[in-house]
Design an enzyme around this catalytic site. Sequence first.
Site, short mmCIF file in Angstrom:
data_model
loop_
_atom_site.label_atom_id
_atom_site.label_comp_id
_atom_site.label_asym_id
_atom_site.label_seq_id
_atom_site.Cartn_x
_atom_site.Cartn_y
_atom_site.Cartn_z
N SER A 525 0.81 -1.20 0.00
CA SER A 525 0.00 0.00 0.00
C SER A 525 0.85 1.26 0.00
CB SER A 525 -0.95 -0.06 1.19
OG SER A 525 -2.10 0.67 0.90
N HIS A 667 -7.81 -5.68 0.65
CA HIS A 667 -6.55 -4.94 0.71
C HIS A 667 -5.71 -5.45 1.90
CE1 HIS A 667 -4.06 -1.43 -0.01
NE2 HIS A 667 -4.17 -1.05 1.25
C1 GCU Z 1 -5.38 4.59 2.20
C2 GCU Z 1 -4.89 5.39 1.03
C3 GCU Z 1 -4.13 4.55 0.04
C4 GCU Z 1 -3.07 3.76 0.73
C5 GCU Z 1 -3.68 2.99 1.87
C6 GCU Z 1 -2.66 2.23 2.74
O1 GCU Z 1 -6.39 3.73 1.78
O2 GCU Z 1 -5.99 6.02 0.45
O3 GCU Z 1 -3.54 5.37 -0.95
O4 GCU Z 1 -2.42 2.94 -0.17
O5 GCU Z 1 -4.34 3.87 2.75
O6 GCU Z 1 -1.52 2.62 2.85
O7 GCU Z 1 -3.08 1.26 3.35
#
Ligand code: GCU
Length: 692
Positions: A525, A667
């Site tokens: 992420s 995610h």
């Molecule tokens: C949020 C953010 C993302 C990122 C994520 C993370 O959802 O909007 O851009 O990748 O956090 O780091 O888990």
Amino acid sequence: MNFRRLFGMTVLLLASLAGAAGQNDTLRILAIGNSFSVDAIEQNLHEIAADAGAVYIIGNLYIGGCSLEKHALNAESGAPAYSYRKIDAEGGREVREKTALPQALADEPWDVVSFQQSSPLSGIPASYEPWLERLIRYVTARLDRTPRLLFHQTWAYARDALNLNFSNYGCDQKVMYLSILRASADAAKRHGLELVPCGTAMQNYRATWYRDNVNRDGYHLNLVGRYIAAATWYCVLSGRDVRGNAYMPLHLTPGQVKAAQESAAAAVADPDTVTDFGMRSNSINYDEAAVPAYKLPELMRYADGSKVKGRDGWESRRRAEIYALFEREMFGRAPAGPDTLKTKMKESAGEVLGGLANRKQVRLDLGLGRWMDLLIYTPAGATCPVPAFLGINFFGNSSIVADEAVWRLEPETMQRRYGAYPGIDRNKVESRSARGAQASRWPLERILEAGYAVVTFYNGDLDPDFDDGFRNGIQSRHYKKGQHYPEPDEWGTLAAWAWGLSRALDYLEEEPSVDASRVAVFGHSRMGKAALWAAASDPRFALVISNESGCGGAALSRRAYGETVEIINRSFPHWFCENFKKYAGKEQLLPFDQHELLALIAPRPLYVASASLDRWSDPKGEFLSAVAASQAYGLYGYKALKGAKMPAPGQSLVSDRMAYHLREGKHEITLFDWEHYLAFADRFLKNKKCLK
Ligand code: GCU
């Protein structure tokens, strides 16, 4: 246009004519107030005026929480009950305790006097009279000429304020705001006072992507809130527009200042309405049919439009061109690393994790008083330097493993050193940073058994992950004299994290148990975004893994599917450099797209991974980006993912130098992901003869 708006604009116009005539005149302003007038006029106002060439002398008659009733009685009795606080023509400050209201009235030939109700009563009309009337009568009778009379509209509390007085309004911000709006507008009309609509200005700002972040304790103002209030006062006092005023309060970001100026200007132009001036959230697109038609910038065409021919043109010119654009317009320039890296071995232990690993904890001195702590596990019994996976963790080294010997940052330390994590409540910080809380993302045993070292550090060691105006991060240590904020093309938080990855690699070059020429940099992420930028910036990284890095990482921005450039800049204004903000809602104007970030990694092995339910990261956008980047791999004779079709959930595509998978689920970074990464890394980094 409603009547009040017309009236407001007329006042503005008249005042601006007056202002233009006597622009350099000194204006003397006395507030009869309380801590809310301290918030509004004691900082920033003098400075905003000075930037516009005006001199404001400011007096504030202060008693904490003082109501109109108490002010009226104090005036009439002449009680020396005030702390009289004064800012002189040069901006010097003085406090005179035990001052009586009549004394302060006589202290200067005041041009402006303001009144206000105490915040708990500010939305309760019955509390205003007869006190406001008596106070105005007292003041006007004591002054030779009648000054401009103002009513300072105060603001509603923060939505989550823990303040007993909030219950006057059912602990509801909107109810409180509307009550204040009505009571203050009525009072101003009754007495012919000019209204200073700070309450509306705060609501305007709260409606921007900065949200409900103007208070420091739920009801007093924080640094931004104070600037918004002062900007509102300035608009009313001067009749001029505060937008574009160049005075920059310490510790605010240019984006905050801009939103604050817009909030103030809109409140003065339309005091009765919470205004949308284009900084609000837009809806999120999850509809493939609604993805805009787009054309990706051509990888193999120079900025001047001519074609890149072959590997030489790419290596000698095009690659640098693309890199410079990402650096200037997105991540921001970072300084070179320290010439020599001083390190301190804090701990080194053999046969840990049930005999599977050796552990080291090393403090890297980054210079200028900053350090970062590396946690290193290497497979026990390796007979020569091993390859490694290097990645940043979100919540401290001790969060990745239930190993009692790993130093733990207590939540208190984290909050003190790394800020209060606005937007994330303390309980969440505590549970996420608990020892081993993130262990499922770091299957150490599996990785160590496969013959790899694991190296990690905490992102906050470089720059804590919130919009703190770059006060706590490493950026502030590199400011030039008089600099208080990174330049528009200087490093944001992601670039600082990426810089940290390179410093970790500097250390690994000295670390005998690890082979620094075989380090895979990976990240999940936001750490995936940082890993990609680190790999683009530092050719020493041998292999790269982007796990669901999404917007600002692997995903194409122009698809505007899920998280967009606008949304990411709003939610995480600190991640990218200031220049990136101008592409909010304007992806088609970006001089690059994310496939070019991936192309900067060629010809090194690159794994891009998505998860089927992670629509926010736009799996298809990540895939298409990897496919488009394959062109750069083609220059080296690799097919990479050229011509590949998006795999079904649960499937992976592995080609000569690139791989992609779409894991089923949400995610996360899971064992499924790791199994694929290990298999991929084995093809390029493994050195079997080192293991027993
Ligand atoms: C949020 C953010 C993302 C990122 C994520 C993370 O959802 O909007 O851009 O990748 O956090 O780091 O888990």
